[in-house]
Design a protein around this motif. Structure first.
Motif, mmCIF file in Angstrom:
data_model
loop_
_atom_site.group_PDB
_atom_site.id
_atom_site.type_symbol
_atom_site.label_atom_id
_atom_site.label_comp_id
_atom_site.label_asym_id
_atom_site.label_seq_id
_atom_site.Cartn_x
_atom_site.Cartn_y
_atom_site.Cartn_z
ATOM 1 N N ILE B 171 0.838 -1.205 0.000
ATOM 2 C CA ILE B 171 0.000 0.000 0.000
ATOM 3 C C ILE B 171 0.875 1.258 0.000
ATOM 4 O O ILE B 171 0.668 2.187 -0.788
ATOM 5 N N LEU B 172 1.897 1.282 0.852
ATOM 6 C CA LEU B 172 2.782 2.450 0.918
ATOM 7 C C LEU B 172 3.560 2.632 -0.382
ATOM 8 O O LEU B 172 3.788 3.761 -0.831
ATOM 9 N N SER B 173 3.966 1.521 -1.000
ATOM 10 C CA SER B 173 4.677 1.619 -2.283
ATOM 11 C C SER B 173 3.773 2.228 -3.344
ATOM 12 O O SER B 173 4.211 3.069 -4.134
ATOM 13 N N ALA B 174 2.496 1.792 -3.361
ATOM 14 C CA ALA B 174 1.561 2.330 -4.349
ATOM 15 C C ALA B 174 1.332 3.823 -4.105
ATOM 16 O O ALA B 174 1.311 4.626 -5.040
ATOM 17 N N MET B 175 1.201 4.192 -2.847
ATOM 18 C CA MET B 175 0.993 5.611 -2.528
ATOM 19 C C MET B 175 2.202 6.446 -2.952
ATOM 20 O O MET B 175 2.062 7.571 -3.431
ATOM 21 N N GLY B 179 1.063 8.493 -6.198
ATOM 22 C CA GLY B 179 0.200 9.434 -5.494
ATOM 23 C C GLY B 179 -1.178 8.893 -5.155
ATOM 24 O O GLY B 179 -2.068 9.655 -4.748
ATOM 25 N N THR B 180 -1.365 7.586 -5.316
ATOM 26 C CA THR B 180 -2.631 6.963 -4.942
ATOM 27 C C THR B 180 -2.969 7.283 -3.491
ATOM 28 O O THR B 180 -2.070 7.373 -2.660
ATOM 29 N N SER B 181 -4.246 7.436 -3.199
ATOM 30 C CA SER B 181 -4.650 7.659 -1.820
ATOM 31 C C SER B 181 -4.558 6.342 -1.052
ATOM 32 O O SER B 181 -4.541 5.258 -1.644
ATOM 33 N N TYR B 182 -4.559 6.440 0.264
ATOM 34 C CA TYR B 182 -4.543 5.235 1.091
ATOM 35 C C TYR B 182 -5.720 4.341 0.759
ATOM 36 O O TYR B 182 -5.569 3.115 0.590
ATOM 37 N N ALA B 183 -6.905 4.944 0.629
ATOM 38 C CA ALA B 183 -8.117 4.147 0.389
ATOM 39 C C ALA B 183 -8.027 3.393 -0.933
ATOM 40 O O ALA B 183 -8.348 2.201 -1.007
ATOM 41 N N ASP B 184 -7.553 4.073 -1.976
ATOM 42 C CA ASP B 184 -7.458 3.416 -3.284
ATOM 43 C C ASP B 184 -6.390 2.325 -3.274
ATOM 44 O O ASP B 184 -6.562 1.259 -3.864
ATOM 45 N N ALA B 290 14.389 1.941 1.791
ATOM 46 C CA ALA B 290 13.485 2.815 1.033
ATOM 47 C C ALA B 290 13.162 2.217 -0.325
ATOM 48 O O ALA B 290 12.144 2.542 -0.935
ATOM 49 N N ARG B 291 14.041 1.334 -0.798
ATOM 50 C CA ARG B 291 13.848 0.757 -2.135
ATOM 51 C C ARG B 291 13.155 -0.603 -2.101
ATOM 52 O O ARG B 291 13.050 -1.262 -3.129
ATOM 53 N N VAL B 292 12.740 -1.047 -0.927
ATOM 54 C CA VAL B 292 12.042 -2.333 -0.837
ATOM 55 C C VAL B 292 10.579 -2.096 -1.171
ATOM 56 O O VAL B 292 9.853 -1.471 -0.407
ATOM 57 N N ASP B 293 10.180 -2.568 -2.339
ATOM 58 C CA ASP B 293 8.842 -2.232 -2.821
ATOM 59 C C ASP B 293 7.906 -3.428 -2.800
ATOM 60 O O ASP B 293 8.333 -4.580 -2.720
ATOM 61 N N GLY B 294 6.628 -3.106 -2.923
ATOM 62 C CA GLY B 294 5.615 -4.130 -3.062
ATOM 63 C C GLY B 294 5.562 -5.031 -1.840
ATOM 64 O O GLY B 294 5.727 -4.584 -0.712
ATOM 65 N N ALA B 295 5.342 -6.313 -2.095
ATOM 66 C CA ALA B 295 5.106 -7.242 -0.987
ATOM 67 C C ALA B 295 6.399 -7.834 -0.431
ATOM 68 O O ALA B 295 6.363 -8.800 0.317
#
Lengths: 464, 464
Positions: B171-175, B179-184, B290-295
């Protein structure tokens, strides 16, 4: 399983250089912690060094422990565990075999001995029921061997690849960061104590090859010795190679690569084999290995169920290596107390070793060519003839380029850079030999492998 | 140590969801390998599921193994090892305690149970001499617990910190990336199966807190339960926070941090304590976390002798988690065969837990302020009064800035961003409360910790 009167596990230390000194320090400074963790005291009963006068700290603080007779120390009845941090094959091999045969557990950091004669040590351990641990032999403080032989024991490991020699990585990092020549970078590494007076073990890849043999043995349940590892050193890496790598968006690293390769047989069954190799190669800057600088080590492990794992940390140095030795010492001491044993040698798979000629990788080939019509066609034809597929070609210099020299032949030379798709080493070597014979080719300036290193790169948006 | 007639180690599996299915698959597909590695067959003798009709693959292929009575399966005489992948506290706790009391070894992935009642399980295991392994409970396939409790057993661990919850990281990576919102971002995570219908365990930090408790317990030889872990979730992280982090050259990550903190006492002796905490924090972009993305998960471990180590890999998912379960299964099966035991609970240090109010970190404080003379002095004074040292201040908006709004008070609001030096949480909270009462301050828009994460950052040229 005999132990001291207070139940202590009694330890003999062979060697007291940088690592050994830290081992002594950790055993003595952490005595209370070790006792609590093992369940009984861990007691140092002797330290063998060849020249005691070179070890003032040891002889001042522990005069009663010092001996010059390692063989006699190993043979003492009051020794339960032998910790060896001398290195080299002889005379260490005999001492460790004696210890194991006598049922004494061995903790060693000796990569060269393990890579040459690991099976003999493992058999001696199995015969007497003693433990043989050697986490410190590969990648210093990084817990890597225990994960391979225990954590991933229920999975199928397909690749272990990384930077396992800090000295060569220090030199390559220096060359990449400021254009230093190999000779200057080596001199700096020697001055800082990273490289030895004779740097061959590090820069010629012997050290990395020993580590690759140990890693491949554990990962693939197959005895692999240093002589099974294809080895190319990094003395040949020039500033021009480093610059060429940068133009490609790559960094040159000395890699140890161990792979389980599976081929389909004509009858539909699969034949597995092991490839273990050490060489300098270009690594895409987007790959985390490209960012491992200085004396650090990093190793990627791929397994079928676990996917890709990375381990990173200090690959050498007194304290980090001693940390790995102590972890093993606690394990063998716990086994002494609890009556258990660490994992035995697991070499049941006995996979064949794949010759380097059959190992496919991508290549970067730098050619100096005559800048005249047809040169590209001739060169491309040579690649095609050997079945090597070209991924990209770039020409610089020549009439419109930047190379400003002439050999008086009336031809202005140009630089042609070819990056291939995955090709077998044998086909690439044949191509390079044929190219050198072409009229159009003035010289083959450089040949370097390009290692995509699999899924990590894909994950970062770069295909292999 | 009773085993089957063919010497097999007989395994009962509790639960057969995503992870359990892969466990069944690995045990059956790799039967020959497991036999070779353990020294005897590993045989699945029963699989307990609540609703068999929901497991068509299992019931079709292994109808003879399926039972709905987990308690009876655990109690069977022909079970040597119980593997549990159901999760949750009850009714699993009772089954595992029964198994351990009966001398059956347990392999579990149950972080919640371990974090709540690990000591009871450990005591039951110690009493009967059974093994208790749980590598899969933290960071999925990444070998992390074995390194902590074995490889580093001869060292002093000072910090374990990282990203241990893949859902919140997704979720944080997507945000951060678009710029996705937390909800999205949460909706997307749910759609892809990363988040559950009730995402609380992940986004409110309960899952990470359980893992932090397990990590701190092993690292510091001290019983730490989930209730000892300070926990803040990530629901409050806004797109504005993400943007503010980017302006600072940082990325927001949900971190689990376990530290051994040493204070000098007035008499010169040292007092050690343990801090375990989970919260979203800004991490400098130069730091590998900081570069650890996704799951993916990544964990840094610092120890006095080993220095800094990093472990990276897939923190969740059926196959990766099953890989960790199988590694443990091989270990306990080897112990059954060899008569040994894995490491017992080690909680001798019994360090106190440091209250979160006493934990120093850096902070990023975003304020909306009235753009008039003296505002900075008033605010700086408030920080000084609480002993919180300011590292940097930045004002945007106001007369010369970019914020274009007015509340009709005749004052044009501006945004003031303060980054502090390391400060205790209690002092920072008092500062924030006092700031909110200031005339000049329209509102405290956001407060986030900034975690330098020690030496890794220093190595990359950024002080802590």
């Amino acid at each position: 399983m005999a132990r001291g009167e207070n139940g202590a596990v009694r330890v003999a230390l062979l060697g007291c250089g940088t690592v050994g000194t830290e081992v002594v320090r950790l055993i003595t400074d952490q005595a209370a912690d070790l006792t609590a963790r093992v369940g009984t005291p861990v007691e140092l009963v002797g330290v063998a060094v060849r020249r005691p006068h070179r070890h003032p700290w040891l002889t001042e603080n522990f005069p009663h422990l010092v001996t010059t007779d390692a063989g006699a120390l190993v043979a003492r009845d009051d020794v339960d565990v032998v910790v060896e941090v001398i290195g080299g094959i002889e005379p260490v091999r005999g001492w460790l075999l004696e210890a194991l045969k006598a049922g004494k557990s061995v903790v060693t950091a000796n990569k060269a001995l393990l890579a040459e004669d690991g099976p003999a040590l493992a058999e001696a351990a199995d015969a007497s029921g003693a433990d043989l641990y050697y986490e410190a032999a590969v990648a210093g403080a990084i817990p890597l061997l225990r994960p391979l032989r225990e954590s991933l024991a229920g999975d199928r490991i397909t690749r272990v690849a990384g930077i396992v020699n800090g000295t060569s990585n220090f030199i390559l990092s220096a060359m990449a960061s400021d254009g230093t020549s190999y000779a200057d970078a080596l001199e700096e590494a020697t001055r800082l104590g990273y490289a030895e007076a004779d740097p061959s073990a590090d820069v010629d890849g012997y050290d990395a090859a020993s580590k690759a043999a140990i890693l491949a043995t554990l990962a693939f349940h197959t005895r692999i010795t240093a002589s099974d590892v294809h080895r190319e050193g990094m003395r040949g890496v020039s500033s021009a190679d480093v610059a060429a790598a940068r133009r490609l968006g790559c960094t040159i690293k000395l890699l140890a690569i161990c792979e389980r390769v599976t081929d389909e047989r004509p009858d539909g069954t699969a034949a597995a084999s092991v490839s273990a190799r050490v060489y300098p190669a270009m690594v895409p800057d987007a790959h985390p290995l490209a960012r491992v600088d200085g004396a650090f080590n990093a190793v990627f492990v791929e397994a079928e169920a676990a996917g890709q794992l990375m381990f990173y940390g200090q690959g050498a140095g007194g304290a980090p290596t001693a940390s790995a030795v102590l972890g093993d010492l606690v394990a063998v001491a716990r086994n002494r107390v609890g009556g258990g044993r660490g994992p035995r040698e697991s070499a049941y798979a006995s996979l064949p070793v794949r010759p380097i000629g059959d190992v496919p990788t991508r290549y970067h080939v730098d050619l100096e060519v005559a800048d005249r019509e047809g040169v590209l066609a001739a060169i491309a034809g040579e690649f095609a003839r050997q079945g090597v597929s070209i991924a990209a070609v770039r020409q610089t210099g020549g009439v419109n380029g930047s190379v400003d020299r002439s050999d008086g032949s009336g031809l202005s030379p140009a630089r042609l850079t070819v990056v291939t798709h995955s090709a077998r080493e044998a086909a690439l070597s044949a191509t390079v030999a044929a190219l050198a014979d072409l009229d159009h080719v003035i010289g083959v300036v450089g040949v370097l492998r390009v290692e995509g290193l699999g899924r990590a790169v894909s994950a970062l948006g770069m295909g292999e």
